[in-house]
Design a protein around this motif. Structure first.
Motif, PDB file in Angstrom:
ATOM      1  N   GLU A   1       0.821  -1.212   0.000  1.00 52.72           N
ATOM      2  CA  GLU A   1       0.000   0.000   0.000  1.00 52.72           C
ATOM      3  C   GLU A   1       0.853   1.259   0.000  1.00 52.72           C
ATOM      4  OE1 GLU A   1      -3.223   0.485  -0.326  1.00 52.72           O
ATOM      5  OE2 GLU A   1      -3.467  -1.668  -0.662  1.00 52.72           O
ATOM      6  N   GLN A   2       2.061   1.206   0.569  1.00 53.94           N
ATOM      7  CA  GLN A   2       2.924   2.377   0.637  1.00 53.94           C
ATOM      8  C   GLN A   2       4.331   2.023   0.193  1.00 53.94           C
ATOM      9  OE1 GLN A   2       2.692   4.018   4.641  1.00 53.94           O
ATOM     10  NE2 GLN A   2       1.243   5.580   3.920  1.00 53.94           N
ATOM     11  N   PHE A   3       5.008   3.062  -0.334  1.00 54.98           N
ATOM     12  CA  PHE A   3       6.381   2.893  -0.783  1.00 54.98           C
ATOM     13  C   PHE A   3       7.220   4.048  -0.238  1.00 54.98           C
ATOM     14  CE2 PHE A   3       3.485   1.226  -3.958  1.00 54.98           C
ATOM     15  CZ  PHE A   3       3.937  -0.070  -4.126  1.00 54.98           C
ATOM     16  N   GLY A   4       8.512   3.805  -0.196  1.00 50.55           N
ATOM     17  CA  GLY A   4       9.422   4.869   0.179  1.00 50.55           C
ATOM     18  C   GLY A   4       9.929   5.594  -1.056  1.00 50.55           C
ATOM     19  N   TYR A   5      10.342   6.838  -0.885  1.00 44.87           N
ATOM     20  CA  TYR A   5      10.952   7.572  -1.987  1.00 44.87           C
ATOM     21  C   TYR A   5      12.070   8.451  -1.429  1.00 44.87           C
ATOM     22  CZ  TYR A   5       8.304  11.737  -0.519  1.00 44.87           C
ATOM     23  OH  TYR A   5       7.802  12.787   0.202  1.00 44.87           O
ATOM     24  N   GLU A   6      13.035   8.754  -2.283  1.00 40.93           N
ATOM     25  CA  GLU A   6      14.157   9.587  -1.861  1.00 40.93           C
ATOM     26  C   GLU A   6      13.846  11.071  -2.043  1.00 40.93           C
ATOM     27  OE1 GLU A   6      18.777  10.486  -3.210  1.00 40.93           O
ATOM     28  OE2 GLU A   6      17.849   8.578  -3.760  1.00 40.93           O
ATOM     29  N   LYS A   7      13.298  11.414  -3.200  1.00 37.73           N
ATOM     30  CA  LYS A   7      12.908  12.803  -3.462  1.00 37.73           C
ATOM     31  C   LYS A   7      11.939  12.825  -4.636  1.00 37.73           C
ATOM     32  CE  LYS A   7      17.136  13.657  -6.150  1.00 37.73           C
ATOM     33  NZ  LYS A   7      18.328  14.532  -6.291  1.00 37.73           N
ATOM     34  N   LEU A   8      11.250  13.966  -4.767  1.00 39.19           N
ATOM     35  CA  LEU A   8      10.314  14.139  -5.875  1.00 39.19           C
ATOM     36  C   LEU A   8      10.509  15.532  -6.469  1.00 39.19           C
ATOM     37  CD1 LEU A   8       7.776  16.154  -4.967  1.00 39.19           C
ATOM     38  CD2 LEU A   8       7.107  14.148  -3.662  1.00 39.19           C
ATOM     39  N   GLY A   9      10.075  15.711  -7.683  1.00 36.71           N
ATOM     40  CA  GLY A   9      10.157  17.009  -8.348  1.00 36.71           C
ATOM     41  C   GLY A   9       9.370  17.001  -9.638  1.00 36.71           C
ATOM     42  N   LEU A  10       8.646  18.093  -9.898  1.00 33.52           N
ATOM     43  CA  LEU A  10       7.848  18.203 -11.112  1.00 33.52           C
ATOM     44  C   LEU A  10       7.791  19.672 -11.504  1.00 33.52           C
ATOM     45  CD1 LEU A  10       6.044  16.699 -13.177  1.00 33.52           C
ATOM     46  CD2 LEU A  10       4.089  17.230 -11.697  1.00 33.52           C
TER      47      LEU A  10
ATOM     48  N   ASN B   1       1.739  29.708 -24.358  1.00 30.95           N
ATOM     49  CA  ASN B   1       0.827  29.453 -25.485  1.00 30.95           C
ATOM     50  C   ASN B   1      -0.008  28.197 -25.285  1.00 30.95           C
ATOM     51  OD1 ASN B   1       1.846  31.724 -26.936  1.00 30.95           O
ATOM     52  ND2 ASN B   1       3.587  30.481 -27.610  1.00 30.95           N
ATOM     53  N   ASN B   2      -0.507  28.011 -24.042  1.00 33.42           N
ATOM     54  CA  ASN B   2      -1.390  26.899 -23.704  1.00 33.42           C
ATOM     55  C   ASN B   2      -0.721  25.530 -23.781  1.00 33.42           C
ATOM     56  OD1 ASN B   2      -3.820  28.370 -23.144  1.00 33.42           O
ATOM     57  ND2 ASN B   2      -4.030  28.709 -25.347  1.00 33.42           N
ATOM     58  N   VAL B   3       0.623  25.517 -23.774  1.00 25.75           N
ATOM     59  CA  VAL B   3       1.366  24.264 -23.752  1.00 25.75           C
ATOM     60  C   VAL B   3       2.276  24.261 -22.541  1.00 25.75           C
ATOM     61  CG1 VAL B   3       3.062  22.816 -24.935  1.00 25.75           C
ATOM     62  CG2 VAL B   3       1.291  23.998 -26.257  1.00 25.75           C
ATOM     63  N   CYS B   4       2.244  23.147 -21.775  1.00 21.89           N
ATOM     64  CA  CYS B   4       3.059  23.007 -20.575  1.00 21.89           C
ATOM     65  C   CYS B   4       4.289  22.147 -20.909  1.00 21.89           C
ATOM     66  CB  CYS B   4       2.236  22.352 -19.466  1.00 21.89           C
ATOM     67  SG  CYS B   4       3.039  22.392 -17.864  1.00 21.89           S
ATOM     68  N   GLU B   5       5.479  22.743 -20.782  1.00 23.11           N
ATOM     69  CA  GLU B   5       6.735  22.024 -20.972  1.00 23.11           C
ATOM     70  C   GLU B   5       7.090  21.365 -19.643  1.00 23.11           C
ATOM     71  OE1 GLU B   5       9.940  20.614 -23.174  1.00 23.11           O
ATOM     72  OE2 GLU B   5       8.356  21.943 -23.940  1.00 23.11           O
ATOM     73  N   MET B   6       6.970  20.013 -19.571  1.00 31.23           N
ATOM     74  CA  MET B   6       7.120  19.281 -18.321  1.00 31.23           C
ATOM     75  C   MET B   6       8.590  18.925 -18.064  1.00 31.23           C
ATOM     76  SD  MET B   6       3.872  18.951 -17.372  1.00 31.23           S
ATOM     77  CE  MET B   6       3.831  17.589 -16.197  1.00 31.23           C
ATOM     78  N   SER B   7       8.926  18.822 -16.780  1.00 28.99           N
ATOM     79  CA  SER B   7      10.273  18.390 -16.376  1.00 28.99           C
ATOM     80  C   SER B   7      10.172  17.723 -15.014  1.00 28.99           C
ATOM     81  CB  SER B   7      11.234  19.579 -16.321  1.00 28.99           C
ATOM     82  OG  SER B   7      10.810  20.532 -15.360  1.00 28.99           O
ATOM     83  N   GLY B   8      11.270  17.028 -14.608  1.00 31.76           N
ATOM     84  CA  GLY B   8      11.276  16.338 -13.323  1.00 31.76           C
ATOM     85  C   GLY B   8      12.561  16.597 -12.565  1.00 31.76           C
ATOM     86  N   ILE B   9      12.941  15.603 -11.712  1.00 35.57           N
ATOM     87  CA  ILE B   9      14.167  15.733 -10.925  1.00 35.57           C
ATOM     88  C   ILE B   9      15.383  15.680 -11.833  1.00 35.57           C
ATOM     89  CG2 ILE B   9      15.514  14.726  -9.047  1.00 35.57           C
ATOM     90  CD1 ILE B   9      12.875  13.360  -8.149  1.00 35.57           C
ATOM     91  N   GLU B  10      15.346  14.746 -12.766  1.00 38.63           N
ATOM     92  CA  GLU B  10      16.464  14.535 -13.677  1.00 38.63           C
ATOM     93  C   GLU B  10      15.930  13.844 -14.923  1.00 38.63           C
ATOM     94  OE1 GLU B  10      18.042  10.309 -11.828  1.00 38.63           O
ATOM     95  OE2 GLU B  10      18.751  12.190 -10.926  1.00 38.63           O
ATOM     96  N   ASP B  11      16.733  13.821 -15.969  1.00 35.58           N
ATOM     97  CA  ASP B  11      16.328  13.158 -17.203  1.00 35.58           C
ATOM     98  C   ASP B  11      16.427  11.644 -17.061  1.00 35.58           C
ATOM     99  OD1 ASP B  11      15.793  15.532 -18.438  1.00 35.58           O
ATOM    100  OD2 ASP B  11      17.779  15.712 -19.368  1.00 35.58           O
ATOM    101  N   ALA B  12      15.613  10.963 -17.819  1.00 32.39           N
ATOM    102  CA  ALA B  12      15.632   9.496 -17.905  1.00 32.39           C
ATOM    103  C   ALA B  12      15.532   9.135 -19.379  1.00 32.39           C
ATOM    104  CB  ALA B  12      14.468   8.901 -17.113  1.00 32.39           C
ATOM    105  N   PRO B  13      15.859   7.916 -19.748  1.00 32.54           N
ATOM    106  CA  PRO B  13      15.720   7.508 -21.145  1.00 32.54           C
ATOM    107  C   PRO B  13      14.306   7.782 -21.645  1.00 32.54           C
ATOM    108  CG  PRO B  13      16.940   5.855 -19.941  1.00 32.54           C
ATOM    109  CD  PRO B  13      16.436   6.824 -18.916  1.00 32.54           C
ATOM    110  N   GLN B  14      14.214   8.633 -22.660  1.00 36.09           N
ATOM    111  CA  GLN B  14      12.942   8.975 -23.288  1.00 36.09           C
ATOM    112  C   GLN B  14      11.963   9.650 -22.328  1.00 36.09           C
ATOM    113  OE1 GLN B  14      11.531   5.306 -24.951  1.00 36.09           O
ATOM    114  NE2 GLN B  14      12.940   5.400 -26.696  1.00 36.09           N
ATOM    115  N   GLY B  15      12.452  10.216 -21.231  1.00 32.08           N
ATOM    116  CA  GLY B  15      11.525  10.857 -20.314  1.00 32.08           C
ATOM    117  C   GLY B  15      12.233  11.610 -19.212  1.00 32.08           C
ATOM    118  N   PHE B  16      11.547  11.733 -18.059  1.00 33.98           N
ATOM    119  CA  PHE B  16      12.090  12.462 -16.914  1.00 33.98           C
ATOM    120  C   PHE B  16      11.569  11.807 -15.641  1.00 33.98           C
ATOM    121  CE2 PHE B  16       8.316  14.482 -18.613  1.00 33.98           C
ATOM    122  CZ  PHE B  16       7.478  14.644 -17.518  1.00 33.98           C
TER     123      PHE B  16
END
Length: 658
Positions: free
Chosen positions: A586-595, A601-616
């Motif tokens: 039911e629960q998990f641990g995490y080290e950190k989060l970021g978004l 122009n009505n478009v949201c450029e998303m990002s996270g803690i760091e880059d990942a293959p084909q994502g963030f």
């Protein structure tokens, strides 16, 4: 003199009936005069074989202050006897050729002239000369009001359309009257600040000349049409204006007047208008126990349509008094009697207003207003007692306490001034702790826990813009929120615009996520929103980022929260789970989060803690069991992102978790 001149002309015409050999007969008169009427350099001649063709040249022809030069009257077939002159079909040329007919009776001393400038339009003058006094009557049928523009002072609005019907009379003994019906009147002035259209009104005037002045009384019934008289726009709906006074060379005095607003009450007034200066020298306006709701609907609402005050519901009554001196308001007195006002859009409401507001342009006065309660964005407000210091166009409230739910907003040193092109004001204050649970319930948003408190630095309003001079500090979700560079343009307009930079520090995720159907998270987060811009309360631009706060504290995330955060990455977002059996936790641990989201122009450029293959990376796992969340869509339509958030928080739609 006028009667004598006509008789001389009649003698000339009678002579024309004698069997003489001349083909033309001429007569020249220097002046003909009567009260308000004069003719200079008049030349008359009878022409033609039977001398029935009349040519009348007039050097200067004046009625009142209006004059024409080089006018000519022609009648091809003049009928005359010793005491009678008739012209059934003539024309007069005064820059515009107008058909006319006239008849003069020497026996009865009467003159009848009819001008027909257009089809179904006639202006008729009936005059009687003799003792004890001359009598003039003007009968108008469908007269074009635009013809009167040149008769009016250039400083007054000029009629451009509309018709006039009725009778006007004047007696040489010093009496005058008029009964007129005005239809489809349109008028305006050069500035565009005074105008009217489609006006229908009835006018009655009676006047008597005594001792060098006119004593008059009038009645005006305004049945339809609208008038814009900066800054007011008023529609005719059966209002009646009765007035009586004196007119002399210097002033127009309204000694007594009453404006009857149907359903609202009566407004009594008196005034003196300085004709030379072209302004109101003094005036007094007073109404007692007037119905505020009817007054708003009939007089005020049309002028406020383009503002936040354009759709209100009123109740209660008031006494209003105004004093005008030298063209400016010198004093006012307002007494409120159980007055309530509510915005039909439920943005604000004030209930049970009572009090007195005396004001003088040149001295200090004290006002006091009490309110039994109110609402702001559906948040209930408690009773308020507001003392005010008024001096000219400045007002001040040293201290104001506004109960809000279980807390209080305190405002100090409120100072406002209207000495300039528009109002400006400033204040400071604070918010005593208010229950977030009660506040969010009132606002109709998901219930949040904790309390809201704030320090309000100096807030100012000038040139239609509200600004916070310094940082606005809030204490909420056991953390701090700081708003800087806060400005709100056109707060009372239809399209307000807000800009700000917002910092959030050490917010409790447990308090925050429990407010929504989002799943539970423990920990602390920091957030920053730079360059925030809202237009009509909708985001159009910002740079936002949320990250884990520094420090040592429990970091847990529920399975439901993992699924919903994954959904924010867009369709195709996947959750990297270290072992497939973790689906049973039911629960998990995490080290950190970021978004992050950069909106343009009505478009949201998303990002996270760091880059990942084909994502963030949105959440980086830590501890046992641990889990990571990866986002794959870097560009997301803003409306689509908002829809996802709504589905997550309202419907708790499950995202795919692998």
């Amino acid at each position: 003199m006028l009667r004598t001149g006509i008789r001389v002309l009649a003698v000339l015409l009678s002579c024309g009936a004698a069997p003489v050999l001349a083909q033309q007969i001429h007569l020249t008169l220097d002046d003909l005069e009567a009260p308000g009427f004069s003719v200079k350099a008049l030349k008359a001649s009878l022409q033609g074989k039977d001398r029935r063709g009349l040519v009348l040249d007039i050097g200067t022809f004046s009625i009142g202050e209006r004059s024409w030069r080089n006018a000519r009257l022609l009648c091809a077939d003049l009928r005359f006897e010793s005491a009678q002159i008739d012209c059934a079909a003539g024309t007069i040329d005064i820059g515009e050729k107008i058909p006319l007919s006239f008849s003069y009776s020497g026996a009865n001393n009467t003159l009848d002239v009819v001008l027909r400038p257009a089809a179904r339009e006639s202006w008729q003058l009936q005059a009687r000369f003799g003792q004890p006094a001359a009598m003039f009557k003007v009968i108008v049928d469908n007269g074009r009001l635009a013809r009167l523009a040149s008769w009016l002072p250039a400083t007054l609005p000029q009629p451009a359309a509309g018709t006039l019907k009725g009778v006007m009379t004047y007696s040489g003994s010093g009496t005058a009257s008029a009964q007129l019906l005005i239809e489809e009147l349109a008028f305006s002035d050069a500035s565009g600040l005074h105008a009217g259209e489609k006006i229908r009104a009835g006018v009655e005037i009676r006047a008597e000349h005594k001792s060098g002045r006119w004593q008059w009384q009038s009645r005006l019934e305004w049945m339809a049409g609208g008038v814009f008289w900066q800054p007011l726009f008023v529609s005719g709906a059966g209002q009646v204006l009765n007035a009586a006074g004196v007119l002399n060379a210097q002033q127009i005095n309204i000694e007594r007047g009453r404006f009857v607003v149907a359903g609202a009450g009566d407004i009594d007034f008196s005034a003196a208008y300085d004709r030379a200066a072209g302004r109101v020298a003094e005036a007094s306006i007073k109404t007692t126990d007037i119905d505020i709701a009817a007054l708003y609907e009939k007089l005020l609402k049309p002028a406020l349509q383009a503002t936040v005050l354009g759709d209100l519901r009123w109740d209660g009554r008031a006494d209003i008094a105004l004093e005008v001196k030298d063209g400016a308001v010198a004093g006012a007195d307002l007494v409120l009697k159980r007055v309530s006002v509510e915005d039909k859009g439920r943005r604000f409401a004030l209930f049970g207003l009572e009090g007195s507001v005396p004001w003088q342009r040149d001295r200090l006065t004290m006002a006091r207003i009490k309110m039994t309660g109110g609402e702001l964005l559906r948040v209930p407000l408690g009773a308020v007692d507001l003392p005010l210091e008024l001096r000219g166009m400045r007002l001040r409230a040293r201290r104001l306490e506004i109960p809000v739910l279980d807390g209080r907003i305190s405002i100090g040193d409120f100072d406002a001034s209207g000495e300039g092109p528009e109002w400006h004001w400033r204040f400071s204050g604070n918010i005593a702790p208010i229950s977030m649970e009660r506040l969010t319930s009132s606002l109709g948003v998901p219930v949040m826990r904790g309390t809201l408190s704030a320090v309000i630095p100096t807030v100012s309003y000038q040139q239609s813009t509200l600004k916070v001079d310094g940082a606005l500090l809030f204490r909420v979700f056991d953390g701090d929120i700081t708003a800087r560079n806060l400005a709100l343009e056109s707060p009372l307009g239809r399209v307000p615009r807000l800009t700000a930079d917002v910092d959030m520090r050490n917010l409790d995720l447990d308090l925050l996520t429990r407010a929504y159907s989002f799943g539970n998270m423990t920990g602390r987060v920091d957030a920053r929103i730079s360059g925030l811009e809202l237009v009509n309360w909708q985001p159009v631009q910002f740079d936002a980022r949320i990250v884990s706060s520094a420090g040592d504290y429990p970091r847990k995330i529920s399975q439901a929260a993992v699924q919903n955060i994954s959904a924010l990455g867009g369709a195709g977002a996947a959750t990297a789970i270290q072992r497939s059996f973790l689906r049973f936790f039911e629960q998990f641990g995490y080290e950190k989060l970021g978004l992050g989201c950069k909106l343009r122009n009505n478009v949201c450029e998303m990002s996270g803690i760091e880059d990942a293959p084909q994502g963030f990376v949105i959440i980086k796992g830590g501890g046992i069991p641990a889990i990571s969340v990866i986002g794959y869509n870097r560009q997301v339509d803003w409306r689509e992102l908002v829809d996802r958030l709504k589905r997550i928080t309202q419907d708790n739609v499950r995202a795919i978790v692998k």
